[in-house]
Design an enzyme around this catalytic site. Structure first.
Site, PDB file in Angstrom:
ATOM      1  N   SER A  43     -12.865  33.802  36.455  1.00 36.50           N
ATOM      2  CA  SER A  43     -12.028  34.542  35.499  1.00 36.50           C
ATOM      3  C   SER A  43     -11.072  33.588  34.803  1.00 36.50           C
ATOM      4  O   SER A  43     -10.902  32.447  35.226  1.00 36.50           O
ATOM      5  CB  SER A  43     -11.178  35.550  36.287  1.00 36.50           C
ATOM      6  OG  SER A  43     -10.306  34.818  37.151  1.00 36.50           O
ATOM      7  N   LYS A  60      -5.947  39.126  33.499  1.00 35.55           N
ATOM      8  CA  LYS A  60      -7.101  38.460  34.101  1.00 35.55           C
ATOM      9  C   LYS A  60      -8.340  39.058  33.469  1.00 35.55           C
ATOM     10  O   LYS A  60      -8.520  40.272  33.494  1.00 35.55           O
ATOM     11  CB  LYS A  60      -7.118  38.691  35.610  1.00 35.55           C
ATOM     12  CG  LYS A  60      -8.346  38.099  36.298  1.00 35.55           C
ATOM     13  CD  LYS A  60      -8.180  38.068  37.795  1.00 35.55           C
ATOM     14  CE  LYS A  60      -9.366  37.373  38.451  1.00 35.55           C
ATOM     15  NZ  LYS A  60      -9.075  36.998  39.855  1.00 35.55           N
ATOM     16  N   SER A 109       1.610  41.650  36.393  1.00 40.33           N
ATOM     17  CA  SER A 109       2.942  41.162  35.998  1.00 40.33           C
ATOM     18  C   SER A 109       2.880  39.664  35.686  1.00 40.33           C
ATOM     19  O   SER A 109       2.109  38.920  36.294  1.00 40.33           O
ATOM     20  CB  SER A 109       3.975  41.412  37.095  1.00 40.33           C
ATOM     21  OG  SER A 109       3.435  41.353  38.380  1.00 40.33           O
ATOM     22  N   TYR A 110       3.692  39.262  34.724  1.00 43.47           N
ATOM     23  CA  TYR A 110       3.785  37.854  34.344  1.00 43.47           C
ATOM     24  C   TYR A 110       4.982  37.271  35.066  1.00 43.47           C
ATOM     25  O   TYR A 110       6.106  37.703  34.880  1.00 43.47           O
ATOM     26  CB  TYR A 110       3.973  37.736  32.822  1.00 43.47           C
ATOM     27  CG  TYR A 110       4.208  36.317  32.340  1.00 43.47           C
ATOM     28  CD1 TYR A 110       5.308  36.008  31.546  1.00 43.47           C
ATOM     29  CD2 TYR A 110       3.340  35.301  32.688  1.00 43.47           C
ATOM     30  CE1 TYR A 110       5.529  34.713  31.105  1.00 43.47           C
ATOM     31  CE2 TYR A 110       3.535  33.999  32.258  1.00 43.47           C
ATOM     32  CZ  TYR A 110       4.635  33.700  31.465  1.00 43.47           C
ATOM     33  OH  TYR A 110       4.848  32.421  31.022  1.00 43.47           O
ATOM     34  N   ALA A 111       4.689  36.287  35.971  1.00 41.11           N
ATOM     35  CA  ALA A 111       5.775  35.655  36.750  1.00 41.11           C
ATOM     36  C   ALA A 111       6.350  34.543  35.892  1.00 41.11           C
ATOM     37  O   ALA A 111       5.876  33.410  35.912  1.00 41.11           O
ATOM     38  CB  ALA A 111       5.211  35.099  38.052  1.00 41.11           C
ATOM     39  N   GLU A 115       5.194  28.473  38.996  1.00 47.52           N
ATOM     40  CA  GLU A 115       4.774  28.195  40.376  1.00 47.52           C
ATOM     41  C   GLU A 115       5.858  27.487  41.189  1.00 47.52           C
ATOM     42  O   GLU A 115       6.517  26.571  40.708  1.00 47.52           O
ATOM     43  CB  GLU A 115       3.546  27.270  40.355  1.00 47.52           C
ATOM     44  CG  GLU A 115       2.361  27.807  39.608  1.00 47.52           C
ATOM     45  CD  GLU A 115       1.281  26.734  39.416  1.00 47.52           C
ATOM     46  OE1 GLU A 115       0.287  27.034  38.746  1.00 47.52           O
ATOM     47  OE2 GLU A 115       1.446  25.611  39.930  1.00 47.52           O
ATOM     48  N   ASP A 154      -5.501  32.184  51.266  1.00 47.61           N
ATOM     49  CA  ASP A 154      -5.356  30.958  50.455  1.00 47.61           C
ATOM     50  C   ASP A 154      -3.902  30.786  50.026  1.00 47.61           C
ATOM     51  O   ASP A 154      -3.627  30.426  48.881  1.00 47.61           O
ATOM     52  CB  ASP A 154      -6.297  31.010  49.242  1.00 47.61           C
ATOM     53  CG  ASP A 154      -6.487  29.626  48.608  1.00 47.61           C
ATOM     54  OD1 ASP A 154      -6.954  29.558  47.458  1.00 47.61           O
ATOM     55  OD2 ASP A 154      -6.130  28.623  49.265  1.00 47.61           O
ATOM     56  N   LYS A 156      -0.551  29.169  49.286  1.00 49.02           N
ATOM     57  CA  LYS A 156      -0.163  27.776  48.998  1.00 49.02           C
ATOM     58  C   LYS A 156       0.870  27.812  47.883  1.00 49.02           C
ATOM     59  O   LYS A 156       0.984  28.833  47.168  1.00 49.02           O
ATOM     60  CB  LYS A 156      -1.394  26.972  48.576  1.00 49.02           C
ATOM     61  CG  LYS A 156      -2.159  27.550  47.411  1.00 49.02           C
ATOM     62  CD  LYS A 156      -3.433  26.789  47.136  1.00 49.02           C
ATOM     63  CE  LYS A 156      -4.249  27.470  46.057  1.00 49.02           C
ATOM     64  NZ  LYS A 156      -5.484  26.738  45.740  1.00 49.02           N
ATOM     65  N   GLU A 158       0.895  26.825  44.991  1.00 51.16           N
ATOM     66  CA  GLU A 158       0.367  27.107  43.641  1.00 51.16           C
ATOM     67  C   GLU A 158       0.262  28.609  43.382  1.00 51.16           C
ATOM     68  O   GLU A 158       0.264  29.035  42.237  1.00 51.16           O
ATOM     69  CB  GLU A 158      -1.032  26.504  43.444  1.00 51.16           C
ATOM     70  CG  GLU A 158      -1.072  24.997  43.398  1.00 51.16           C
ATOM     71  CD  GLU A 158      -1.227  24.378  44.789  1.00 51.16           C
ATOM     72  OE1 GLU A 158      -1.882  23.336  44.889  1.00 51.16           O
ATOM     73  OE2 GLU A 158      -0.674  24.927  45.771  1.00 51.16           O
ATOM     74  N   ASN A 159       0.133  29.415  44.453  1.00 50.93           N
ATOM     75  CA  ASN A 159       0.075  30.863  44.156  1.00 50.93           C
ATOM     76  C   ASN A 159       1.256  31.630  44.736  1.00 50.93           C
ATOM     77  O   ASN A 159       1.184  32.823  44.952  1.00 50.93           O
ATOM     78  CB  ASN A 159      -1.279  31.503  44.485  1.00 50.93           C
ATOM     79  CG  ASN A 159      -1.776  31.157  45.847  1.00 50.93           C
ATOM     80  OD1 ASN A 159      -0.999  31.107  46.776  1.00 50.93           O
ATOM     81  ND2 ASN A 159      -3.081  30.911  45.954  1.00 50.93           N
ATOM     82  N   ASP A 172      -2.981  35.923  43.448  1.00 47.97           N
ATOM     83  CA  ASP A 172      -4.331  35.414  43.683  1.00 47.97           C
ATOM     84  C   ASP A 172      -4.958  35.942  44.966  1.00 47.97           C
ATOM     85  O   ASP A 172      -4.986  35.250  45.991  1.00 47.97           O
ATOM     86  CB  ASP A 172      -4.356  33.875  43.694  1.00 47.97           C
ATOM     87  CG  ASP A 172      -5.792  33.389  43.593  1.00 47.97           C
ATOM     88  OD1 ASP A 172      -6.029  32.178  43.684  1.00 47.97           O
ATOM     89  OD2 ASP A 172      -6.693  34.244  43.439  1.00 47.97           O
ATOM     90  N   THR A 203      -7.696  26.284  50.717  1.00 43.97           N
ATOM     91  CA  THR A 203      -7.413  24.966  50.137  1.00 43.97           C
ATOM     92  C   THR A 203      -7.152  23.981  51.271  1.00 43.97           C
ATOM     93  O   THR A 203      -6.396  24.283  52.187  1.00 43.97           O
ATOM     94  CB  THR A 203      -6.168  25.086  49.227  1.00 43.97           C
ATOM     95  OG1 THR A 203      -6.456  26.090  48.252  1.00 43.97           O
ATOM     96  CG2 THR A 203      -5.839  23.771  48.553  1.00 43.97           C
TER      97      THR A 203
HETATM   98  C1  LIG Z   1      -2.963  30.999  41.023  1.00 50.77           C
HETATM   99  C2  LIG Z   1      -3.094  31.642  39.665  1.00 50.77           C
HETATM  100  N1  LIG Z   1      -1.977  31.182  38.809  1.00 50.77           N
HETATM  101  C3  LIG Z   1      -1.194  32.098  38.208  1.00 50.77           C
HETATM  102  N2  LIG Z   1      -1.533  33.388  38.353  1.00 50.77           N
HETATM  103  C4  LIG Z   1      -0.756  34.365  37.787  1.00 50.77           C
HETATM  104  C5  LIG Z   1       0.406  34.091  37.041  1.00 50.77           C
HETATM  105  C6  LIG Z   1       0.769  32.709  36.849  1.00 50.77           C
HETATM  106  C7  LIG Z   1       1.860  32.301  36.066  1.00 50.77           C
HETATM  107  C8  LIG Z   1       2.153  30.945  35.876  1.00 50.77           C
HETATM  108  C9  LIG Z   1       3.268  30.560  35.015  1.00 50.77           C
HETATM  109  C10 LIG Z   1       4.239  31.365  34.460  1.00 50.77           C
HETATM  110  N3  LIG Z   1       5.081  30.586  33.724  1.00 50.77           N
HETATM  111  N4  LIG Z   1       4.648  29.335  33.785  1.00 50.77           N
HETATM  112  C11 LIG Z   1       3.531  29.289  34.560  1.00 50.77           C
HETATM  113  C12 LIG Z   1       1.366  29.974  36.503  1.00 50.77           C
HETATM  114  C13 LIG Z   1       0.280  30.340  37.292  1.00 50.77           C
HETATM  115  C14 LIG Z   1      -0.050  31.697  37.455  1.00 50.77           C
HETATM  116  C15 LIG Z   1       1.179  35.240  36.540  1.00 50.77           C
HETATM  117  O1  LIG Z   1       2.241  35.110  35.897  1.00 50.77           O
HETATM  118  N5  LIG Z   1       0.742  36.500  36.794  1.00 50.77           N
HETATM  119  C16 LIG Z   1      -0.397  36.775  37.478  1.00 50.77           C
HETATM  120  C17 LIG Z   1      -1.188  35.721  37.989  1.00 50.77           C
HETATM  121  C18 LIG Z   1      -2.398  35.920  38.667  1.00 50.77           C
HETATM  122  C19 LIG Z   1      -2.929  37.274  38.870  1.00 50.77           C
HETATM  123  C20 LIG Z   1      -4.040  37.230  39.892  1.00 50.77           C
HETATM  124  C21 LIG Z   1      -5.227  38.021  39.630  1.00 50.77           C
HETATM  125  C22 LIG Z   1      -5.249  36.477  39.569  1.00 50.77           C
HETATM  126  C23 LIG Z   1      -4.458  31.304  39.036  1.00 50.77           C
HETATM  127  C24 LIG Z   1      -4.563  29.797  38.839  1.00 50.77           C
HETATM  128  C25 LIG Z   1      -5.549  31.820  39.965  1.00 50.77           C
HETATM  129  C26 LIG Z   1      -4.560  31.995  37.700  1.00 50.77           C
END
Ligand SMILES: C[C@@H](Nc1nc2c(c3cc(-c4cn[nH]c4)ccc13)C(=O)N=C/C2=C\CC1CC1)C(C)(C)C
Length: 320
Positions: A43, A60, A109-111, A115, A154, A156, A158-159, A172, A203
């Site tokens: 995705s 997503k 939601s948008y964080a 990370e 998973d 970590k 990063e999530n 994630d 990971t």
């Molecule tokens: C680990 C994940 N990374 C992230 N997943 C999500 C973010 C997200 C935001 C930033 C960010 C915000 N500001 N600057 C960076 C960096 C990484 C993010 C978010 O806001 N909302 C929902 C997310 C994920 C929803 C979940 C169904 C997958 C991957 C790499 C898998 C996309």
């Protein structure tokens, strides 16, 4: 018309009557698609803005054809199911889903503050107070998740994301597992007999030994990852390091790691109790009395557990 749904699914009318209180299904055109936030395995996650409200979401998007070709429909259903089960401020929330001819859309939601991983990279390591606070938030989140019989698998930096208010939002669930409670406690080997071998492995740096050796996972696989994260927050490095994954795996199965000089003794004791080879010996797991002993550990002394979300986090946002 009320009965008609925009995503071309000729759903029977009783759906629309029963859920008439619910919003009409959205469609891609209702959103402005912005930057790519991240790529999952099947995705892409975009930053989007809803035209009618100006609200920002993470969207997503999954290609149906690809999901089917890769036999991943079960994963997609599970991820949606897990999001529907979780209702807690320390997790990314799923607001709605819809589809068009070729794609599935999960609106989340948008964080906004990104990370934990990014902060750790920029700061090197966290202070004792920052580590204590965010350890407490992760513990509180895992208590909720494991209470529902869900393993993240998973976890970590990063999530582990930050919302606007610098509280955590874990995300994630693509590799999450929903377990029935009785199965979780059953540690004898035959409980794996006839069990499909899990192909999934987390990971490298954070994966627990039982996932590497017996492919079974328990809630306490997340507790092992928590131990690795606490070590990394305070120490700046992961406990198990190596140039190649096989070197890291060798160290993990031998629990071969050491603490840097001057590592806080309470934190060290907690990490030691989480990074235990035997998944039934990790503080916080059911066999060790559940979350009570973990939440009352000396490193977490002074944490007020019932209103973490209302406390001011000890970390300022990075001005990116
Ligand atoms: C680990 C994940 N990374 C992230 N997943 C999500 C973010 C997200 C935001 C930033 C960010 C915000 N500001 N600057 C960076 C960096 C990484 C993010 C978010 O806001 N909302 C929902 C997310 C994920 C929803 C979940 C169904 C997958 C991957 C790499 C898998 C996309």
């Amino acid at each position: 018309p009320q009965g008609e749904r925009s995503d071309g699914q000729g759903t029977d009318n009783k759906m629309s009557k029963r859920s008439s209180m619910k919003q009409m299904k959205k469609k891609p055109e209702d959103f402005l698609f912005g930057k790519v936030i991240g790529e999952g395995s099947y995705s892409t996650v975009f930053l989007v803005k809803e035209v009618s409200t100006g609200k920002e979401y993470a969207m997503k998007v999954l290609e149906k054809r690809f999901i089917i070709k890769e036999h991943k429909t079960e994963y997609v259903h599970r991820e949606k199911e897990v999001f529907a089960m979780i209702n807690h401020p320390f997790f990314v929330r799923m607001y709605f889903t819809f589809q068009d001819m070729d794609r599935l859309y999960f609106c989340l939601s948008y964080a906004r503050r990104g990370e934990l991983f990014e902060y750790l990279n920029k700061m090197g390591s966290f202070s004792l107070e920052q580590t204590r606070f965010y350890t407490a938030e992760i513990v509180s989140a895992l208590e909720h998740l494991h209470g529902k019989g869900i393993i993240h698998r998973d976890l970590k930096p990063e999530n582990i994301l930050f919302g606007d208010n610098m509280h955590i939002q874990i995300t994630d669930f693509g590799s999450a597992k929903i377990i029935k409670r009785e199965v979780q406690n059953n540690t004898n080997e035959d409980s794996n007999a006839g069990r499909r071998r899990n192909s999934f492995v987390g990971t490298a740096q954070y994966v627990s030994p039982e996932v590497l050796t017996s492919k079974t996972t328990y809630c306490s696989s997340d507790l092992w990852a928590l131990g690795c994260i606490i070590y990394q927050l305070l120490g700046g490095l992961t406990p198990f390091r190596g140039r190649h994954e096989y070197e890291i795996f060798q160290k993990i199965v031998k629990v071969d790691y050491a603490f840097p000089e001057g590592f806080d003794p309470d934190a060290r004791d907690l990490v030691d109790k989480l990074i235990q080879l035997d998944p039934t010996k990790r503080i916080g797991c059911e066999e060790e009395g559940g979350y009570g002993p973990l939440k009352t550990h000396s490193f977490l002394k002074g944490i007020k557990w019932d209103d973490l979300i209302n406390q001011k986090p000890p970390l300022e946002p990075l001005n990116k």
